[in-house]
Design a protein around this motif. Structure first.
Motif, PDB file in Angstrom:
ATOM      1  N   TYR A 108      25.769  23.238 -22.129  1.00 51.39           N
ATOM      2  CA  TYR A 108      24.291  23.844 -22.782  1.00 51.39           C
ATOM      3  C   TYR A 108      23.246  22.928 -22.002  1.00 51.39           C
ATOM      4  O   TYR A 108      23.396  21.735 -22.215  1.00 51.39           O
ATOM      5  N   HIS A 109      22.422  23.707 -21.022  1.00 53.20           N
ATOM      6  CA  HIS A 109      21.442  23.082 -20.525  1.00 53.20           C
ATOM      7  C   HIS A 109      20.077  24.025 -20.673  1.00 53.20           C
ATOM      8  O   HIS A 109      20.374  25.256 -20.547  1.00 53.20           O
ATOM      9  N   GLY A 133      16.392   4.064 -27.722  1.00 50.52           N
ATOM     10  CA  GLY A 133      17.727   3.852 -26.927  1.00 50.52           C
ATOM     11  C   GLY A 133      18.356   5.091 -26.269  1.00 50.52           C
ATOM     12  O   GLY A 133      19.481   5.301 -25.666  1.00 50.52           O
ATOM     13  N   VAL A 134      17.480   6.232 -26.005  1.00 51.26           N
ATOM     14  CA  VAL A 134      17.822   7.325 -25.363  1.00 51.26           C
ATOM     15  C   VAL A 134      17.600   6.995 -23.906  1.00 51.26           C
ATOM     16  O   VAL A 134      16.548   6.636 -23.501  1.00 51.26           O
ATOM     17  N   GLU A 135      18.524   7.369 -23.152  1.00 51.18           N
ATOM     18  CA  GLU A 135      18.345   7.380 -21.619  1.00 51.18           C
ATOM     19  C   GLU A 135      17.641   8.629 -21.173  1.00 51.18           C
ATOM     20  O   GLU A 135      18.301   9.609 -21.308  1.00 51.18           O
ATOM     21  N   VAL A 136      16.607   8.494 -20.851  1.00 57.37           N
ATOM     22  CA  VAL A 136      15.633   9.818 -20.521  1.00 57.37           C
ATOM     23  C   VAL A 136      14.828   9.500 -19.133  1.00 57.37           C
ATOM     24  O   VAL A 136      14.595   8.287 -18.674  1.00 57.37           O
ATOM     25  N   SER A 137      14.542  10.497 -18.695  1.00 55.86           N
ATOM     26  CA  SER A 137      13.810  10.415 -17.059  1.00 55.86           C
ATOM     27  C   SER A 137      12.541  10.183 -17.507  1.00 55.86           C
ATOM     28  O   SER A 137      11.926  10.511 -18.586  1.00 55.86           O
ATOM     29  N   GLU A 138      11.874   9.635 -16.404  1.00 51.00           N
ATOM     30  CA  GLU A 138      10.477   9.353 -16.510  1.00 51.00           C
ATOM     31  C   GLU A 138       9.767  10.985 -16.574  1.00 51.00           C
ATOM     32  O   GLU A 138      10.249  11.891 -16.240  1.00 51.00           O
ATOM     33  N   GLY A 155       1.565  22.302 -20.182  1.00 46.18           N
ATOM     34  CA  GLY A 155       2.818  22.850 -20.029  1.00 46.18           C
ATOM     35  C   GLY A 155       3.712  22.702 -18.694  1.00 46.18           C
ATOM     36  O   GLY A 155       4.812  22.799 -18.845  1.00 46.18           O
ATOM     37  N   ALA A 156       3.176  22.127 -17.774  1.00 49.70           N
ATOM     38  CA  ALA A 156       3.570  21.639 -16.568  1.00 49.70           C
ATOM     39  C   ALA A 156       4.339  20.426 -16.362  1.00 49.70           C
ATOM     40  O   ALA A 156       4.690  19.819 -15.375  1.00 49.70           O
ATOM     41  N   THR A 157       4.706  19.613 -17.526  1.00 53.91           N
ATOM     42  CA  THR A 157       5.067  18.192 -17.664  1.00 53.91           C
ATOM     43  C   THR A 157       6.277  18.077 -18.292  1.00 53.91           C
ATOM     44  O   THR A 157       6.318  18.516 -19.501  1.00 53.91           O
ATOM     45  N   PHE A 158       7.245  17.556 -17.935  1.00 51.33           N
ATOM     46  CA  PHE A 158       8.762  17.605 -18.602  1.00 51.33           C
ATOM     47  C   PHE A 158       9.245  16.133 -18.350  1.00 51.33           C
ATOM     48  O   PHE A 158       8.973  15.373 -17.308  1.00 51.33           O
ATOM     49  N   LEU A 159       9.978  15.756 -19.396  1.00 50.85           N
ATOM     50  CA  LEU A 159      11.147  14.918 -19.298  1.00 50.85           C
ATOM     51  C   LEU A 159      12.564  15.373 -19.498  1.00 50.85           C
ATOM     52  O   LEU A 159      12.710  16.308 -20.322  1.00 50.85           O
ATOM     53  N   TYR A 160      13.621  14.581 -19.398  1.00 54.30           N
ATOM     54  CA  TYR A 160      14.885  15.097 -19.578  1.00 54.30           C
ATOM     55  C   TYR A 160      15.801  13.897 -19.982  1.00 54.30           C
ATOM     56  O   TYR A 160      15.773  13.016 -19.734  1.00 54.30           O
ATOM     57  N   PHE A 161      16.868  14.580 -20.684  1.00 49.14           N
ATOM     58  CA  PHE A 161      18.230  13.593 -21.218  1.00 49.14           C
ATOM     59  C   PHE A 161      19.052  14.541 -21.498  1.00 49.14           C
ATOM     60  O   PHE A 161      19.087  15.705 -21.625  1.00 49.14           O
ATOM     61  N   THR A 162      20.379  13.986 -21.657  1.00 53.06           N
ATOM     62  CA  THR A 162      21.197  14.498 -22.286  1.00 53.06           C
ATOM     63  C   THR A 162      21.763  13.889 -23.678  1.00 53.06           C
ATOM     64  O   THR A 162      21.823  12.706 -23.837  1.00 53.06           O
ATOM     65  N   ASP A 163      22.747  14.601 -24.359  1.00 54.04           N
ATOM     66  CA  ASP A 163      23.403  14.297 -25.542  1.00 54.04           C
ATOM     67  C   ASP A 163      24.692  13.590 -25.188  1.00 54.04           C
ATOM     68  O   ASP A 163      25.123  13.559 -23.810  1.00 54.04           O
ATOM     69  N   ASP A 217      27.713  14.470 -25.189  1.00 54.90           N
ATOM     70  CA  ASP A 217      28.562  15.432 -24.525  1.00 54.90           C
ATOM     71  C   ASP A 217      27.940  15.843 -23.209  1.00 54.90           C
ATOM     72  O   ASP A 217      28.804  16.691 -22.515  1.00 54.90           O
ATOM     73  N   GLY A 218      26.954  15.705 -22.796  1.00 55.79           N
ATOM     74  CA  GLY A 218      26.107  16.338 -21.379  1.00 55.79           C
ATOM     75  C   GLY A 218      25.328  17.382 -21.662  1.00 55.79           C
ATOM     76  O   GLY A 218      25.008  17.851 -20.706  1.00 55.79           O
ATOM     77  N   ASN A 219      24.954  17.947 -22.976  1.00 54.67           N
ATOM     78  CA  ASN A 219      24.275  18.819 -23.007  1.00 54.67           C
ATOM     79  C   ASN A 219      23.009  18.761 -22.630  1.00 54.67           C
ATOM     80  O   ASN A 219      22.469  17.585 -23.083  1.00 54.67           O
ATOM     81  N   GLY A 220      22.404  19.347 -21.901  1.00 54.09           N
ATOM     82  CA  GLY A 220      20.789  18.932 -21.270  1.00 54.09           C
ATOM     83  C   GLY A 220      19.899  19.493 -22.113  1.00 54.09           C
ATOM     84  O   GLY A 220      19.654  20.356 -22.452  1.00 54.09           O
TER      85      GLY A 220
END
Length: 151
Positions: free
Chosen positions: A72-73, A93-98, A107-115, A117-120
């Protein structure tokens, strides 16, 4: 008739590890954690302020097929302050993007992380929710209003 999206079943390999991640790292509330029928366990968690939960399952029949963990992404959370959300996730302690600012509009600003298992996941900054909380928008629509303003 209302059609409400309230639960998304998320494929994971280890329910306890995933529950701990979503509860301890992301701050989701554990709504259910138990056997719902013989041999079938469900862990349902809800993000703070959300009307939609995720369900982690083991042994629950799925007539449409079982998605693979990590497949899932595009799952998305919304916050009113992306910098505060980033700081909170890093502190947990979450590995998260800037934060990625794609345009100056709300609404045009985002950050990203995975769980684990790699669900995005994406986190979208939507500052408008400070003055127009989703529950108020939905209540206005239910009362016959047109929902969100255009400004």
């Amino acid at each position: 008739m209302d059609w409400t999206l309230e639960v998304i079943v998320l494929p994971v390999t280890d329910l306890d590890r995933a529950r701990d991640f979503y509860r301890d790292r992301l701050g989701f509330h554990v709504d259910i954690d138990g056997e719902v029928m013989p041999g079938a366990r469900v862990v349902q968690l809800t993000p703070p302020g959300s009307g939609c939960s995720i369900a982690l399952t083991d042994g629950v029949p799925n007539p449409t097929g079982d998605p693979q963990p990590g497949s899932y992404h595009g799952l998305q959370l919304c916050v009113t302050d992306i910098d505060a959300a980033h700081a909170e996730l890093v502190a947990r302690g979450v590995e998260v993007s800037e934060p990625q600012r794609y345009a100056p509009e709300d609404g045009a600003t985002f950050l990203y992380f995975t769980d684990p298992d790699g669900n995005g996941w994406a986190v979208q900054e939507y500052r408008r929710r400070l003055t127009e909380p989703l529950h108020k928008v939905l209540a206005d629509r239910a009362a016959g209003g047109n929902g969100e303003s255009t400004g």
